[in-house]
Structures are given as structure tokens and as C-alpha cells.
Design an enzyme around this catalytic site. Structure first.
Site, PDB file in Angstrom:
ATOM      1  N   LYS B 103       2.845   8.078  -3.303  1.00 11.21           N
ATOM      2  CA  LYS B 103       2.547   7.609  -1.951  1.00 11.21           C
ATOM      3  C   LYS B 103       1.078   7.249  -1.758  1.00 11.21           C
ATOM      4  O   LYS B 103       0.742   6.363  -0.982  1.00 11.21           O
ATOM      5  CB  LYS B 103       2.949   8.683  -0.927  1.00 11.21           C
ATOM      6  CG  LYS B 103       4.442   8.993  -0.900  1.00 11.21           C
ATOM      7  CD  LYS B 103       5.241   7.906  -0.231  1.00 11.21           C
ATOM      8  CE  LYS B 103       6.734   8.243  -0.186  1.00 11.21           C
ATOM      9  NZ  LYS B 103       7.534   7.101   0.293  1.00 11.21           N
ATOM     10  N   GLU B 125       4.504   7.653   9.716  1.00  7.26           N
ATOM     11  CA  GLU B 125       5.744   8.415   9.794  1.00  7.26           C
ATOM     12  C   GLU B 125       5.889   9.131   8.459  1.00  7.26           C
ATOM     13  O   GLU B 125       5.353   8.678   7.461  1.00  7.26           O
ATOM     14  CB  GLU B 125       6.934   7.477  10.025  1.00  7.26           C
ATOM     15  CG  GLU B 125       7.523   6.812   8.772  1.00  7.26           C
ATOM     16  CD  GLU B 125       6.581   5.836   8.087  1.00  7.26           C
ATOM     17  OE1 GLU B 125       5.670   5.322   8.757  1.00  7.26           O
ATOM     18  OE2 GLU B 125       6.747   5.610   6.870  1.00  7.26           O
ATOM     19  N   SER B 392       8.233  10.221  -9.455  1.00  9.98           N
ATOM     20  CA  SER B 392       7.451   9.781  -8.296  1.00  9.98           C
ATOM     21  C   SER B 392       6.620  10.881  -7.659  1.00  9.98           C
ATOM     22  O   SER B 392       5.632  10.606  -6.994  1.00  9.98           O
ATOM     23  CB  SER B 392       8.390   9.163  -7.252  1.00  9.98           C
ATOM     24  OG  SER B 392       9.400  10.087  -6.890  1.00  9.98           O
TER      25      SER B 392
HETATM   26  C1  LIG Z   1       8.046  12.158  -4.365  1.00  8.60           C
HETATM   27  C2  LIG Z   1       8.760  11.117  -3.585  1.00  8.60           C
HETATM   28  N1  LIG Z   1       9.529  10.236  -4.225  1.00  8.60           N
HETATM   29  C3  LIG Z   1      10.213   9.290  -3.555  1.00  8.60           C
HETATM   30  C4  LIG Z   1      10.172   9.202  -2.190  1.00  8.60           C
HETATM   31  C5  LIG Z   1      11.005   8.153  -1.523  1.00  8.60           C
HETATM   32  O1  LIG Z   1      10.273   7.084  -1.022  1.00  8.60           O
HETATM   33  P1  LIG Z   1      10.314   5.683  -1.727  1.00  8.60           P
HETATM   34  O2  LIG Z   1      11.723   5.331  -1.960  1.00  8.60           O
HETATM   35  O3  LIG Z   1       9.623   4.781  -0.771  1.00  8.60           O
HETATM   36  O4  LIG Z   1       9.570   5.785  -3.009  1.00  8.60           O
HETATM   37  C6  LIG Z   1       9.377  10.098  -1.470  1.00  8.60           C
HETATM   38  C7  LIG Z   1       9.292  10.008  -0.002  1.00  8.60           C
HETATM   39  O5  LIG Z   1       8.842  10.827   0.702  1.00  8.60           O
HETATM   40  C8  LIG Z   1       8.653  11.077  -2.192  1.00  8.60           C
HETATM   41  O6  LIG Z   1       7.887  11.967  -1.549  1.00  8.60           O
END
Ligand SMILES: Cc1ncc(COP(=O)(O)O)c(C=O)c1O
Lengths: 276, 410
Positions: B103, B125, B392
């Protein structure tokens, strides 16, 4: 002729201002809205603006947002709103009805089905809050073919080129949002309203009505002087909320409560024009 | 398991989207009330000006290197690969970024934009709280006032992140409307923005929302895929055979996928939250079980009922618990370039535990969905093939959720 055009025409002849009244369909119960609509008309409403409940009404402030939630609690839908207008038309064939809502429920029903049913029910116009001209071309074509007006909002932040783009596509009347923010917020800035309404009028022959932030007879008078009419929403919805919180279930009580508010505003509007 | 859709798209030009009005085929666009048009026009003009400005790019790259700690490693998970059996599993370690998730790549970029506007207040948000933390972090660094909208339900699920945001000086505003989760937080942030547009910059956390957000967030997050592509060539001497990423709004996935879209040999899998299972209806998988509609300023696949009302979603991971998805994913689904699949709560939990034990890497519950799918996929592929999984975020924020499932009070 479309009822909205007719209504503004006759108001112009009488030298009066338009009073547009907003309530949410099905708030707080399905059987409340019909008597409320009739009461609004009896007490001086010129155009009924019927809010279509949506799960994510993100242009609304807390007051109207909660009204959407109350209406959704027992499943009020676009379908119900259309049925309601049809019922309203059984005894009122003159008062223009405008549906105000968000794009998704209309798209889900399908533009064709929606418009067919809306025409059948006696709806005169649609205001889709989250469908600006750039995204509205197809919908607008459909509406035109059905002789339905497409109402658009203009805001204090709308640039002159933006005002032009919107007025080019708009029908019925221009709904000028008097403040930055969601419905029910803040206080009116009369000077800014005056400036913007003047520049909108230079672009279009459509009437201009001002909404957001009109709370009573006095504030209605203040903007009516600068425009062709006012839109009243949050005060009505607030009153409905208060009754709903008390657990009131008698539709007549809701009808009486909105009558008092609308009668006061109507009086102020008419007095205003006489004084001039 | 779905087949590889990679070969059906030779006529599609992936660099031509979005068009100037933010459309990805029939998706995207700008479905907002009139009051916001001005703010979006202003943001778009600013972004167009700065996007190719070398100074802006240099500042962005500098911050990513020195503040975020990029490039993030591409790690060959040898033991996990052996245990799973099949293709070689690599992890793109976004969990090692400052604040623990991808993020921050986006909030660094948007904060630089905010700085250029001179606005002193930012809002965001958040669902899992990762985007909220990443926003509060850049706001602290730039001395900006920061308000984060968060559903009441998520505040409970992600209390550690709530406290982090408070320590960073942000105000966390509980959202009690609707389903009290991410979608409602986004509604509330949009309401705030309409009201305070003069002094407020809205930092959206995923590649959704009205144009130009989906494009801008994608471009900021694409650093993930650019690095991964280069690292793959350097470390493995070839491109990967498949990419796997979880999809909430879709920002980590699009960030990984986008730089590979024209590499036809690379298959892509976006993993949605299957919740209690696709057939229960209690999930957050609009690309698998939704239809196109309009929400939060764009047209995209949504979870909704027959009246067009948005329905409540369920996922064990707050960051995936969203009824919509970024419009570019809707388009990539339709043109057949990316496969969208699901992993349910139990599978994600099992993957969380497994990766933690086998590699000593604790994935976020969001990322665990990608990890779980990659295991299934690897088993169907050959040992000389290679999969990159976007890790992620790290799982520390989810420890209370996992403990609760285990019946333990921490
Ligand atoms: C670690 C992590 N991965 C994935 C996501 C999902 O978001 P996005 O699909 O935009 O990557 C989030 C959202 O809060 C997150 O904290």
C-alpha cells in the site's frame, strides 16, 4: 407537453416560484409515502422529487442517508417507486414527479425496461446523481425518445465550461446545489448562489431551482428571489426521521407533519413574490 | 482449475487503456456527483503534468528507495517449493516494505501529488488498515493532517492497525453506516471530500474509484511488476510462467501484472476471496460471481441483488472484503488476459499457517489467498516452471484474528 414544462409555464404566468419537495420512497414504511406525497401537493408543492433508496448513497449527508437505510430495511426498491407513482397518478394527474436516485438500480433494471415502466407510471423526469453528462449519453438518448426530462445538478465548483456542458444536455430545470458538500450540510452563501445562477441563466432558458441547505421559509425566500424555485429535502426527511424514531406507524401523522413544514415554506415563497 | 487464457488476446493493446475519459473498455469512467467533477479534473490535470516530469519521477524513486526500502526482494521459496511439489515458487516480498504492505507505494505517490496541490489535509478509506497506516505514515512525514475512515466492523478486526494510525497522529473515524466495512468507509470518504474539497486531498487505497484514480494507482503500484520482471530475468534467467496475486480492489495485483501484460507466455491469476464458499453467496468475489454495475465512481463487476443494491460481502480478510473491484480487472477478465479464481477462508487460513511454518514468513490474510492458490497451481505445473506470488503484506496485523480462531486470547 411534459408536466414539468407545463408547471413552470403556469408558475411563470402567475409570477410564483416553484417548490420542489424531496422525500425518500418507503421511508420509513411503504404505506407512508403515498399520503405524504398527496399532503405535499395539498400544501403547495409544485414538483415531487422521489428519492429511490440505494445501499450506497454517497452524495447524501447523514439525514438522507439514514432515510435510505430505513427504506431498505423493508426492501423498498425502484420497482416499488414506480408502482407508487402509478398509484399517485390515480388521483393526481397534474403534479410533476421526478425520480432522484443512483445509477446502479436503474442499470440493473435496464434503461429500456426502466423507461417503459416510468412512462407507464407517469414519471416526468429523472435525476441520476452519479451519472454526469460524460457518462449519460446513452441514457439521455433513451429519455429523450420517451419525452422524459433529464435533470442535472450544477455545483459551486462547476466551472463555466462545465456549466455549458451540463446545460447543453439538461432538460426540465437546472438543479443548482447551493453548497459544497452532501445533502443537508452547512449554511447558504446567498452571494455565491446569485453569481452562479446568473451565469447559468446566461447559458440556458431552463428554469433554475436551488437546493441543499434550505431549512425554512426564510432561507427559501432568500434563494427564491435569485432563482425560479427551491428544492426542500433534509427538513422533511428530518421530520420523518423524528417520527420514525418515536415508533410512529400511522401514515396520516407523517402526512400532517410534512404539511406543516411545506405550508410555511409555501407561504414564505408566495409572500416574497407579492412583496416585490 | 481454469485453463491458461493467455493466447486469446493478440489484438488487445494493453497500453491504450484507460482512454482519456478513464474507460477500460466498458468499465471505469467517472460516475460521481457534480460537486466532485472539479476536484477530479484538477487531480487529473496535475497528474498529467507530473506523470512524465523527471523531477517528480526522481522524487518518487528516491522515496521508494530510501523510505520504503525498495526494491523488494524476489525470494525463491525453496522449502515451500519442495513441500508443495511442482513449479518453483517465488515470493515478491512486498511484506518487507516500510509499514508492511504494498500500500505504501501508492501513498508515497499520491502524497507527492498532494504536496503539489498545497492542500494541508489528506483523507483515506481503509479496510484492513494497511492503507490507513500507509496514509497516516506519509502524512506524518509531510506534516499533513490525516483523517482515516474505517468501518466499525473492521476497527474491531484490525485493532492493531487502528492503534498504529493513532500513534502516527491520524484520526480514525468509525463508519457506522451500511455494512460498516470498506465500501461504507469509501462512501464516507467521498462525502468528506465533497464537503472539504478546497483543502483536502483524497488518497484512495486501491485501483478503483472515479477516473483518474484507477490509472494513477496502477501506475504507482507498477513498480512491483517492473522490479519483478527484471529480477526474474536476472535471478532465473527467464520470465516467470505464471503470476499470482490476491484481488481486493486489485492494486497489488495490477501492480504486479501490468508490466507483464504483453508477455504472452506469462499466465496470470487474480485470486478473489471465496469467503464461506462461492455457492454460499457469502464471499467477496465479484469477478467470479457478480455482474457489471456502477459503484464508487466507476463501472465494474459488483456483488449486488436483483434490485441493484450492493450486497454485504464476507471474507476472513478485511482487505479483500469489498463488493467491487478495480475496473481494469473487469476489463482484463472480459478480454481473457487474466484468470480470476477464488480461495475460501479455510484454504487461506491453511496457507497462512503453512507458509509461516515452512518458510518463516507470515503472510497477511489477504496475501494468504494468493499463497493458497499458488500451491494448487504449482502442483499442476512442471518443476522447471516458475510462479511469482505477490506477497502483498505481512501477517502481524492478523494475529488477533488467527488467535481468535484458535480460541486463544492474546
Ligand atoms: C496486505 C494486503 N494485500 C492486499 C490487499 C487488497 O487490496 P488490493 O487488492 O488493492 O491490493 C490489502 C488491502 O488492505 C492488504 O492490506
Amino acid at each position: 407537453m411534459n408536466r414539468i414544462k407545463q408547471r413552470f409555464e403556469s408558475l411563470r404566468q402567475q409570477g410564483r416560484k416553484a417548490l420542489v419537495s424531496y422525500v425518500v420512497m418507503g421511508d420509513p414504511a411503504k404505506d407512508v409515502t403515498l399520503p405524504v406525497m398527496h399532503a405535499l401537493v395539498e400544501n403547495g408543492t409544485d414538483i415531487i422529487e422521489l428519492g429511490i433508496p440505494f445501499s450506497d448513497p454517497n452524495a447524501e449527508g447523514p439525514v438522507i442517508q439514514k432515510a435510505h437505510e430505513r427504506a431498505l430495511e423493508h426492501g423498498s426498491s425502484l420497482r416499488d417507486a414506480l408502482a407508487l407513482v402509478k398509484q399517485f397518478r390515480e388521483t393526481d394527474s397534474d403534479t410533476p414527479v421526478l425520480l432522484m436516485g443512483y445509477t446502479n438500480p436503474i442499470e440493473r433494471m435496464g434503461y429500456d425496461t426502466f423507461i417503459e415502466n416510468a412512462v407507464d407510471a407517469g414519471v416526468d423526469a429523472v435525476l441520476t446523481v452519479d451519472l454526469p453528462p460524460e457518462e449519460a449519453e446513452e441514457f439521455n438518448e433513451h429519455l429523450k425518445q420517451a419525452n422524459m426530462e433529464n435533470i442535472f445538478l450544477l455545483a459551486p465548483t462547476s466551472s463555466p465550461s462545465r456549466q455549458k456542458k451540463v446545460t447543453d444536455m439538461a432538460g426540465g430545470f437546472i438543479y443548482y446545489v447551493s453548497l459544497k458538500g452532501v445533502t443537508g450540510a452547512g449554511n447558504l452563501d446567498v452571494n455565491s448562489v446569485k453569481e452562479n445562477v446568473t451565469s447559468i441563466r446566461a447559458l440556458t432558458d431552463l428554469p433554475v431551482c436551488v437546493g441543499f441547505g434550505i431549512k425554512d421559509g426564510a432561507s427559501a425566500r432568500a434563494v427564491a428571489d435569485l432563482s425560479d424555485g427551491v428544492v426542500v429535502g433534509s427538513v422533511l426527511v428530518n421530520q420523518i426521521a423524528a417520527l420514525a424514531e418515536q415508533g410512529e406507524t400511522n401514515p396520516a401523522t407523517y402526512a400532517e407533519a410534512v404539511s406543516v413544514i411545506i405550508a410555511e415554506i409555501r407561504e414564505a415563497l408566495d409572500k416574497n413574490t407579492l412583496d416585490k | 482449475m481454469s485453463s491458461n487464457p493467455k493466447s486469446s488476446n493478440s489484438a488487445v493493446d494493453f497500453n491504450q487503456v484507460p482512454d482519456t475519459r478513464g474507460h477500460f473498455g466498458p468499465y471505469g469512467g467517472r460516475f460521481v456527483s457534480e460537486t466532485l467533477i472539479y476536484a477530479l479534473d484538477e487531480l487529473e490535470a496535475l497528474y498529467r503534468k507530473l506523470k512524465d516530469d523527471p523531477e517528480f519521477q526522481a522524487q518518487f524513486d528516491y522515496d521508494l528507495a530510501h523510505y520504503v526500502g525498495r526494491p523488494s526482494p524476489l525470494y525463491f521459496a525453496e522449502r515451500w517449493t519442495k513441500e508443495t511439489g511442482g513449479a518453483q515458487l517465488y515470493l515478491k516480498r512486498e511484506d518487507l516494505n516500510h509499514t508492511g504492505a504494498h500500500k505504501i507505494n501508492n501513498t508515497i505517490g499520491q502524497a507527492l501529488l498532494a504536496k503539489h496541490t498545497g492542500k494541508k489535509r489528506v483523507i483515506a478509506e481503509t479496510g484492513a488498515g494497511q492503507h490507513g497506516v500507509a496514509t497516516a505514515t506519509v502524512a506524518a512525514r509531510l506534516g499533513l493532517e490525516c483523517h482515516v475512515f474505517m468501518g466499525e466492523e473492521d476497527i474491531h478486526r484490525q485493532s492493531l492497525n487502528v492503534y498504529r494510525m493513532k500513534l502516527l497522529g491520524a484520526e480514525v473515524i468509525p463508519v457506522t453506516s451500511g455494512s460498516k466495512t470498506l465500501k461504507d468507509a469509501m462512501n464516507e470518504a467521498m462525502r468528506d471530500w465533497v464537503t472539504n474539497v478546497d483543502n483536502t486531498f483524497y488518497i484512495i487505497g486501491t485501483c478503483a474509484g472515479p477516473h483518474p484514480y484507477p490509472e494513477l494507482v496502477r501506475n504507482f503500484q507498477s513498480v512491483i511488476g517492473r522490479e519483478a520482471r527484471q529480477q526474474s530475468l536476472t535471478q532465473a534467467g527467464k520470465l516467470p510462467d505464471a503470476l499470482v496475486a490476491c484481488v481486493g480492489g486489485g492494486s497489488n495485483a495490477i501492480g504486479l501484472f501490468h508490466p507483464f501484460l504483453e508477455d504472452e507466455s506469462v499466465a496470470m491469476y487474480g485470486v478473489e476471496a471465496g469467503g464461506f464458499g462461492l455457492d454460499t453467496g457469502k464471499h467477496a468475489a465479484p469477478l467470479n460471481d457478480g455482474i457489471p454495475g456502477v459503484l464508487h465512481g466507476n463501472r465494474t463487476y459488483l456483488m449486488e441483488d436483483e434490485n441493484g443494491q450492493i450486497i454485504e460481502t464476507h471474507s476472513i480478510s478485511a482487505g479483500l472484503d469489498y463488493p467491487g473491484v478495480g475496473p481494469e480487472h473487469s476489463w482484463l477478465k472480459d478480454v481473457g488476459r487474466v484468470n480470476y479464481v477464488t480461495i475460501d477462508d479455510d484454504e487461506a487460513m491453511a496457507a497462512f499457517r503453512n507458509l509461516t511454518k515452512v518458510e518463516g514468513i507470515m503472510p497477511a490474510l489477504e496475501s494468504s489467498h494468493a499463497v493458497a492458490y499458488a500451491e494448487k497451481l504449482a502442483r499442476e505445473m512442471d518443476p522447471d516452471q516458475m510462479i511469482i506470488v505477490n506477497l502483498s503484506g505481512r501477517g502481524d496485523k492478523d494475529i488477533l484474528t488467527v488467535a481468535e480462531i484458535d480460541g486463544i486470547t492474546v
